[in-house]
Scaffold this motif. Sequence first.
Motif, PDB file in Angstrom:
ATOM      1  N   ASP A   1     -37.810   8.607   7.069  1.00 12.50           N
ATOM      2  CA  ASP A   1     -36.956   9.270   8.003  1.00 12.50           C
ATOM      3  C   ASP A   1     -36.600   8.423   9.042  1.00 12.50           C
ATOM      4  OD1 ASP A   1     -36.751  11.416   6.051  1.00 12.50           O
ATOM      5  OD2 ASP A   1     -38.437  12.335   7.151  1.00 12.50           O
ATOM      6  N   LEU A   2     -36.351   7.304   8.770  1.00 13.72           N
ATOM      7  CA  LEU A   2     -35.978   6.069   9.995  1.00 13.72           C
ATOM      8  C   LEU A   2     -34.415   5.912   9.897  1.00 13.72           C
ATOM      9  CD1 LEU A   2     -38.782   3.522   9.775  1.00 13.72           C
ATOM     10  CD2 LEU A   2     -38.151   5.401  11.528  1.00 13.72           C
ATOM     11  N   ASN A   3     -33.704   5.222  10.607  1.00  9.35           N
ATOM     12  CA  ASN A   3     -32.209   4.976  10.716  1.00  9.35           C
ATOM     13  C   ASN A   3     -31.899   3.920   9.510  1.00  9.35           C
ATOM     14  OD1 ASN A   3     -29.591   4.237  11.207  1.00  9.35           O
ATOM     15  ND2 ASN A   3     -29.818   5.297  13.007  1.00  9.35           N
ATOM     16  N   VAL A   4     -31.477   4.365   8.302  1.00  4.94           N
ATOM     17  CA  VAL A   4     -31.044   3.179   7.404  1.00  4.94           C
ATOM     18  C   VAL A   4     -30.086   2.330   7.798  1.00  4.94           C
ATOM     19  CG1 VAL A   4     -30.634   3.188   5.189  1.00  4.94           C
ATOM     20  CG2 VAL A   4     -32.065   4.732   5.656  1.00  4.94           C
ATOM     21  N   ASP A   5     -28.914   2.705   8.406  1.00  7.51           N
ATOM     22  CA  ASP A   5     -28.105   1.792   9.097  1.00  7.51           C
ATOM     23  C   ASP A   5     -28.550   0.799   9.931  1.00  7.51           C
ATOM     24  OD1 ASP A   5     -26.115   3.486   7.612  1.00  7.51           O
ATOM     25  OD2 ASP A   5     -26.030   4.714   9.436  1.00  7.51           O
TER      26      ASP A   5
ATOM     27  N   MET B   1     -31.757   6.820  17.028  1.00  4.67           N
ATOM     28  CA  MET B   1     -30.558   7.619  16.770  1.00  4.67           C
ATOM     29  C   MET B   1     -29.277   6.913  17.228  1.00  4.67           C
ATOM     30  SD  MET B   1     -31.860  10.636  15.961  1.00  4.67           S
ATOM     31  CE  MET B   1     -33.711  11.126  16.033  1.00  4.67           C
ATOM     32  N   VAL B   2     -28.084   6.886  16.502  1.00  5.71           N
ATOM     33  CA  VAL B   2     -27.146   5.778  17.043  1.00  5.71           C
ATOM     34  C   VAL B   2     -26.242   6.526  18.145  1.00  5.71           C
ATOM     35  CG1 VAL B   2     -25.360   6.899  15.365  1.00  5.71           C
ATOM     36  CG2 VAL B   2     -25.083   4.481  16.126  1.00  5.71           C
ATOM     37  N   GLU B   3     -26.287   7.816  18.259  1.00  6.48           N
ATOM     38  CA  GLU B   3     -25.977   8.415  19.612  1.00  6.48           C
ATOM     39  C   GLU B   3     -26.501   8.121  20.773  1.00  6.48           C
ATOM     40  OE1 GLU B   3     -27.642  11.334  17.074  1.00  6.48           O
ATOM     41  OE2 GLU B   3     -26.526  10.011  15.954  1.00  6.48           O
ATOM     42  N   ASN B   4     -27.844   7.493  20.604  1.00  2.04           N
ATOM     43  CA  ASN B   4     -28.452   7.390  21.861  1.00  2.04           C
ATOM     44  C   ASN B   4     -28.596   5.680  22.112  1.00  2.04           C
ATOM     45  OD1 ASN B   4     -29.259  10.120  22.115  1.00  2.04           O
ATOM     46  ND2 ASN B   4     -31.217   9.902  21.121  1.00  2.04           N
TER      47      ASN B   4
ATOM     48  N   HIS C   1     -15.092   4.023  15.751  1.00  2.00           N
ATOM     49  CA  HIS C   1     -14.469   3.967  14.544  1.00  2.00           C
ATOM     50  C   HIS C   1     -14.362   5.396  13.989  1.00  2.00           C
ATOM     51  CE1 HIS C   1     -13.624   2.667  10.339  1.00  2.00           C
ATOM     52  NE2 HIS C   1     -13.260   1.459  10.873  1.00  2.00           N
ATOM     53  N   ALA C   2     -13.454   5.449  13.128  1.00  2.00           N
ATOM     54  CA  ALA C   2     -13.087   6.958  12.493  1.00  2.00           C
ATOM     55  C   ALA C   2     -14.189   7.367  11.493  1.00  2.00           C
ATOM     56  CB  ALA C   2     -11.758   7.024  11.893  1.00  2.00           C
ATOM     57  N   TYR C   3     -14.449   5.983  10.643  1.00  2.00           N
ATOM     58  CA  TYR C   3     -15.430   6.385   9.595  1.00  2.00           C
ATOM     59  C   TYR C   3     -16.766   5.719   9.514  1.00  2.00           C
ATOM     60  CZ  TYR C   3     -10.983   7.784   7.931  1.00  2.00           C
ATOM     61  OH  TYR C   3      -9.586   8.323   7.778  1.00  2.00           O
ATOM     62  N   ARG C   4     -17.028   4.913  10.492  1.00  3.73           N
ATOM     63  CA  ARG C   4     -18.251   4.274  10.534  1.00  3.73           C
ATOM     64  C   ARG C   4     -18.954   4.333  12.085  1.00  3.73           C
ATOM     65  NH1 ARG C   4     -17.107  -1.718   9.279  1.00  3.73           N
ATOM     66  NH2 ARG C   4     -15.304  -1.279  10.721  1.00  3.73           N
ATOM     67  N   ASN C   5     -20.273   4.529  12.126  1.00  2.00           N
ATOM     68  CA  ASN C   5     -20.951   4.560  13.208  1.00  2.00           C
ATOM     69  C   ASN C   5     -21.285   3.136  13.775  1.00  2.00           C
ATOM     70  OD1 ASN C   5     -23.726   3.595  12.389  1.00  2.00           O
ATOM     71  ND2 ASN C   5     -23.927   5.620  11.506  1.00  2.00           N
TER      72      ASN C   5
ATOM     73  N   ARG D   1     -23.744  -3.549  10.849  1.00  2.00           N
ATOM     74  CA  ARG D   1     -24.305  -3.968   9.583  1.00  2.00           C
ATOM     75  C   ARG D   1     -23.084  -4.923   9.051  1.00  2.00           C
ATOM     76  NH1 ARG D   1     -24.005   0.732   5.940  1.00  2.00           N
ATOM     77  NH2 ARG D   1     -21.719   0.292   6.228  1.00  2.00           N
ATOM     78  N   ASP D   2     -21.708  -4.254   8.949  1.00  2.00           N
ATOM     79  CA  ASP D   2     -20.847  -4.731   8.331  1.00  2.00           C
ATOM     80  C   ASP D   2     -20.180  -6.132   9.125  1.00  2.00           C
ATOM     81  OD1 ASP D   2     -20.869  -2.340   6.759  1.00  2.00           O
ATOM     82  OD2 ASP D   2     -18.971  -1.472   7.580  1.00  2.00           O
ATOM     83  N   ARG D   3     -20.372  -6.180  10.354  1.00  2.00           N
ATOM     84  CA  ARG D   3     -20.049  -7.274  11.289  1.00  2.00           C
ATOM     85  C   ARG D   3     -21.002  -8.464  10.930  1.00  2.00           C
ATOM     86  NH1 ARG D   3     -18.286  -5.310  17.461  1.00  2.00           N
ATOM     87  NH2 ARG D   3     -16.766  -4.042  16.462  1.00  2.00           N
TER      88      ARG D   3
END
Length: 376
Positions: free
Chosen positions: A81-85, A8-11, A22-26, A32-34
């Motif tokens: 159901d894994l974290n795709v990002d 979980m990205v929150e963890n 960031h306002a729009y990306r976790n 990923r974008d970097r």
Amino acid sequence: MLAGYAVMVENSRGRRIAEPRHAYRNDFQRDRDRVLHARAFRRLENKTQVFTGRYSDHFRNRLTHTIEVQQISRTIAAALDLNVDLTEALALVHDIGHPPFGHAGEKALDTAMRKHGEYFDHNLHALRIVEDFELRYIAFRGLNLTFEVREGIIKHSHDYTQAEHPELAEYLLDQRPPLEAQLIDLTDEIAYTTADMDDGFESRILDIEPLRKIAIFERFYRDVEAQHPTARRKLKFNETLKRIFDRLVTDLIENTRQRIADSGVRSLEEVRKFPERIAAFSPEVDAERAEAKAFLYKNLYFSEALQAEKVDAELIVGGLFGHFMTHPESLPSSYQDKEKVDSRARVVCDYIAGMTDNFIQRNYERLLSDEAPAEE
Ligand code: MG
């Protein structure tokens, strides 16, 4: 909705240097974008996967291979159901540490390093790229990636030990990586096994009859022939390959899902503490995959047809390595400065590992063409 055993990205254990949200990306989307915007990533376009650019402009290079791994990984991560990002970030970064000229280049670089009591490892090199070499931000060197992406770089394909790599202690080497990272090594195998059959066939190094000795190929090819007896040969080959591809992906999803259920893991902590990796092909499909891989080693990677390029790779990588060791003044000044903290061999290795196929070729011609044997 992610599964309880997903990351979980929150963890997330976060970045080395804290950054505002960031306002729009976790954070995993940003990682990923970097990676996507990194210079080392763009260089993958001019790095050999199996075939050098001499063969064809439409064969895979490390960039298109990487995008294929990303595509397969997304499907599998979403199905489980894994974290795709996070999975995408790990797929995009998984080959970023590869030197020019594919495996031949990697081997030549490692051989050169061993003469100086050191070695080359593309995962460790990838970590150096994202931690130090990429210079994009004012506030820090490297990409300041989250812990989970750095951990995946180190742990997706290889189990490093604490005893051999005390410097990697923060990556929990006694524990398994998250499922998102475990998947990458297996999707990498699916991607290159099927792609190398494809490019191998297109290059005419591999042909249908010999490929039919591989059980998984033969089974699907026979079905395709029965269903489409008058179709063009190449299309029958494509259809066979598509079915192999689908079989490998489907098996990885279903078998991993079953193993998750059998293991009883419900949380990321339990995935980490589980005694073995949970993501896996079924034993039957794994045997078929291994057979196909062994066939490719014998008939493609170690084939006579690709031998000349291996010799060239060794000559160029080994030759340039030796040249920079004795002429460090011909290194770029930023690399000369690095000798204050790293051995000369490591500095030379870092410089060469970052080169594209074209760039190393040009350097070799510029610096060593007098010493090199005349080209035919
Ligand atoms: Mg790969």
